[in-house]
Write a protein that holds these residues in place. Structure first.
Motif, PDB file in Angstrom:
ATOM      1  N   HIS A 144      -0.079  -3.095  -5.063  1.00 43.06           N
ATOM      2  CA  HIS A 144      -0.924  -3.472  -4.264  1.00 43.06           C
ATOM      3  C   HIS A 144      -2.345  -4.134  -4.390  1.00 43.06           C
ATOM      4  O   HIS A 144      -2.806  -3.928  -5.732  1.00 43.06           O
ATOM      5  CB  HIS A 144      -1.237  -2.401  -3.275  1.00 43.06           C
ATOM      6  CG  HIS A 144      -0.271  -1.083  -1.938  1.00 43.06           C
ATOM      7  ND1 HIS A 144      -0.685  -1.832  -1.088  1.00 43.06           N
ATOM      8  CD2 HIS A 144       0.750  -0.387  -1.827  1.00 43.06           C
ATOM      9  CE1 HIS A 144       0.811  -1.262  -0.493  1.00 43.06           C
ATOM     10  NE2 HIS A 144       1.043  -0.699  -0.933  1.00 43.06           N
ATOM     11  N   THR A 145      -3.109  -4.210  -3.578  1.00 41.63           N
ATOM     12  CA  THR A 145      -4.466  -5.010  -3.701  1.00 41.63           C
ATOM     13  C   THR A 145      -4.727  -4.786  -1.853  1.00 41.63           C
ATOM     14  O   THR A 145      -4.320  -3.952  -1.487  1.00 41.63           O
ATOM     15  CB  THR A 145      -4.114  -6.394  -3.320  1.00 41.63           C
ATOM     16  OG1 THR A 145      -3.773  -7.072  -2.539  1.00 41.63           O
ATOM     17  CG2 THR A 145      -3.199  -7.283  -4.246  1.00 41.63           C
ATOM     18  N   PHE A 146      -5.660  -4.722  -2.433  1.00 40.71           N
ATOM     19  CA  PHE A 146      -7.347  -4.393  -1.460  1.00 40.71           C
ATOM     20  C   PHE A 146      -6.580  -5.199  -0.144  1.00 40.71           C
ATOM     21  O   PHE A 146      -6.084  -4.137   0.798  1.00 40.71           O
ATOM     22  CB  PHE A 146      -8.670  -4.565  -1.503  1.00 40.71           C
ATOM     23  CG  PHE A 146      -9.156  -4.637  -2.791  1.00 40.71           C
ATOM     24  CD1 PHE A 146      -9.057  -3.182  -3.114  1.00 40.71           C
ATOM     25  CD2 PHE A 146     -10.264  -4.782  -3.793  1.00 40.71           C
ATOM     26  CE1 PHE A 146      -9.811  -2.428  -4.008  1.00 40.71           C
ATOM     27  CE2 PHE A 146     -11.078  -4.749  -4.511  1.00 40.71           C
ATOM     28  CZ  PHE A 146     -10.743  -3.524  -5.164  1.00 40.71           C
ATOM     29  N   GLN A 147      -6.062  -6.136  -0.087  1.00 40.00           N
ATOM     30  CA  GLN A 147      -5.732  -6.367   1.135  1.00 40.00           C
ATOM     31  C   GLN A 147      -4.665  -5.945   1.927  1.00 40.00           C
ATOM     32  O   GLN A 147      -4.421  -5.351   3.095  1.00 40.00           O
ATOM     33  CB  GLN A 147      -5.853  -8.394   1.370  1.00 40.00           C
ATOM     34  CG  GLN A 147      -6.461  -8.676   0.917  1.00 40.00           C
ATOM     35  CD  GLN A 147      -7.238  -8.839  -0.312  1.00 40.00           C
ATOM     36  OE1 GLN A 147      -6.618  -8.000  -1.759  1.00 40.00           O
ATOM     37  NE2 GLN A 147      -8.486  -9.290  -0.835  1.00 40.00           N
ATOM     38  N   THR A 148      -3.385  -5.799   0.723  1.00 45.09           N
ATOM     39  CA  THR A 148      -2.257  -4.737   1.164  1.00 45.09           C
ATOM     40  C   THR A 148      -2.524  -3.609   1.996  1.00 45.09           C
ATOM     41  O   THR A 148      -1.633  -3.057   2.348  1.00 45.09           O
ATOM     42  CB  THR A 148      -1.060  -5.260   0.106  1.00 45.09           C
ATOM     43  OG1 THR A 148      -1.395  -4.633  -1.126  1.00 45.09           O
ATOM     44  CG2 THR A 148      -0.870  -6.434  -0.086  1.00 45.09           C
ATOM     45  N   LEU A 149      -3.539  -2.880   0.150  1.00 51.62           N
ATOM     46  CA  LEU A 149      -4.228  -1.246   0.989  1.00 51.62           C
ATOM     47  C   LEU A 149      -3.810  -1.563   2.194  1.00 51.62           C
ATOM     48  O   LEU A 149      -4.300  -0.325   2.987  1.00 51.62           O
ATOM     49  CB  LEU A 149      -4.502  -0.367  -0.399  1.00 51.62           C
ATOM     50  CG  LEU A 149      -3.992  -0.635  -1.475  1.00 51.62           C
ATOM     51  CD1 LEU A 149      -4.672  -0.478  -2.585  1.00 51.62           C
ATOM     52  CD2 LEU A 149      -3.080   0.606  -0.488  1.00 51.62           C
ATOM     53  N   ALA A 150      -5.310  -2.189   2.559  1.00 51.95           N
ATOM     54  CA  ALA A 150      -5.722  -2.260   4.593  1.00 51.95           C
ATOM     55  C   ALA A 150      -5.440  -2.408   4.701  1.00 51.95           C
ATOM     56  O   ALA A 150      -5.076  -1.227   6.147  1.00 51.95           O
ATOM     57  CB  ALA A 150      -7.036  -3.242   4.468  1.00 51.95           C
ATOM     58  N   ILE A 151      -3.280  -3.374   5.071  1.00 52.56           N
ATOM     59  CA  ILE A 151      -3.089  -3.210   6.251  1.00 52.56           C
ATOM     60  C   ILE A 151      -1.773  -2.144   6.494  1.00 52.56           C
ATOM     61  O   ILE A 151      -2.105  -1.981   7.949  1.00 52.56           O
ATOM     62  CB  ILE A 151      -1.997  -4.679   5.217  1.00 52.56           C
ATOM     63  CG1 ILE A 151      -2.597  -5.877   6.068  1.00 52.56           C
ATOM     64  CG2 ILE A 151      -0.469  -4.520   6.946  1.00 52.56           C
ATOM     65  CD1 ILE A 151      -1.963  -7.024   5.195  1.00 52.56           C
ATOM     66  N   VAL A 152      -1.059  -1.845   4.824  1.00 54.03           N
ATOM     67  CA  VAL A 152      -0.754  -0.201   5.419  1.00 54.03           C
ATOM     68  C   VAL A 152      -1.284   1.385   5.654  1.00 54.03           C
ATOM     69  O   VAL A 152      -1.027   1.654   6.096  1.00 54.03           O
ATOM     70  CB  VAL A 152      -0.335  -0.385   4.182  1.00 54.03           C
ATOM     71  CG1 VAL A 152       0.901  -1.016   3.951  1.00 54.03           C
ATOM     72  CG2 VAL A 152      -0.532   0.226   3.159  1.00 54.03           C
ATOM     73  N   THR A 153      -2.729   1.182   5.371  1.00 50.29           N
ATOM     74  CA  THR A 153      -3.640   1.833   5.945  1.00 50.29           C
ATOM     75  C   THR A 153      -4.951   1.933   7.200  1.00 50.29           C
ATOM     76  O   THR A 153      -4.932   2.543   8.178  1.00 50.29           O
ATOM     77  CB  THR A 153      -4.758   2.257   4.775  1.00 50.29           C
ATOM     78  OG1 THR A 153      -5.932   1.346   4.768  1.00 50.29           O
ATOM     79  CG2 THR A 153      -3.778   2.536   3.431  1.00 50.29           C
TER      80      THR A 153
END
Length: 244
Positions: free
Chosen positions: A60-69
């Motif tokens: 995960h990256t900052f961007q993908t974590l922002a999407i899923v959370t």
């Protein structure tokens, strides 16, 4: 009966929100958001034994974590920096985020969990332990009552390593049976003091140590050396009119 689906769950102690790190997070600006985000990270990492992965080989990256959370990217980035400082997250060599306390919370249940438990533990010894999914190979967690109303969490971190039990005021000092016996023999009157001291220090500072037994031995040796130096520096001269 066949097993059609796998469910993951977390076991949180009733004192979770009284932990010093959680209390500090709560007092920060956006602190409640960070705590909720931390819990989301734990849940996201469950299928990968604490690793924050999109898929088997995709961190995960900052961007993908922002999407899923469903958080802002900036909030996720600030939270991760704080979690790293507090020792709640580590960055592995391949830039994958790892939830350091996950082994204290992780579990699984299914319609055939009890029947397959032993088989899964057997498979665990045969499969790589780095990115194996928990639905194939769950972490080995063993709870044993050693004192009344007190659980000792015993975690085998990697194949071939000794099982370590959790000690200290915050249950974050991990020692094997042999390490504990060695400390008790070497520090018969102060071993528990040093364990609690290390536990409180790691909790308040967010620092982590690779070997807790070695850290305690080093602290004890430093204290002993300091005590000897203070003893030798005392003035034992006799003033006029005094007797020895």
């Amino acid at each position: 009966m066949s097993e059609s689906h796998k469910y993951y769950y977390m076991k949180l102690k009733e004192t979770f929100f009284n932990d010093s790190k959680i209390l500090l997070l709560e007092q920060m600006q956006d602190g409640p958001l960070y705590i909720l985000l931390l819990l989301k990270f734990y849940l996201i990492s469950l299928p990968y034994n604490g690793l924050l992965l999109v898929s088997e080989n995709m961190p995960h990256t900052f961007q993908t974590l922002a999407i899923v959370t469903r958080y802002q990217v900036g909030t996720v980035e600030r939270a991760i920096k704080i979690f790293l400082k507090f020792g709640l997250i580590e960055i592995l060599a391949n830039r994958t985020y790892y939830m350091t306390d996950i082994q204290l919370f992780i579990g699984q249940s299914s319609t055939e969990a009890e029947r397959k438990r032993m088989e899964r533990l057997r498979l665990q010894q045969q499969l790589p332990s780095f990115t194996v999914r928990a639905d194939i190979c769950p972490p080995e967690i063993e709870i044993r009552d050693k004192e009344r109303d007190r659980d000792k969490v015993r975690v085998r971190e990697k194949e071939g390593q000794p099982i370590r039990s959790a000690f200290g005021a915050y249950q974050n000092v991990f020692l094997s049976d042999s390490e504990l016996v060695e400390l008790q023999n070497k520090l018969p009157t102060s071993w528990k003091h040093y364990i609690d001291r290390l536990s409180e220090y790691m909790t308040s500072s967010g620092r982590q140590y690779q070997n807790h037994a070695a850290t305690i031995r080093r602290w004890a040796a430093a204290d002993q050396k300091k005590s000897h130096q203070q003893t030798y520096s005392r003035d034992y001269s006799v003033e006029e009119g005094e007797t020895v």
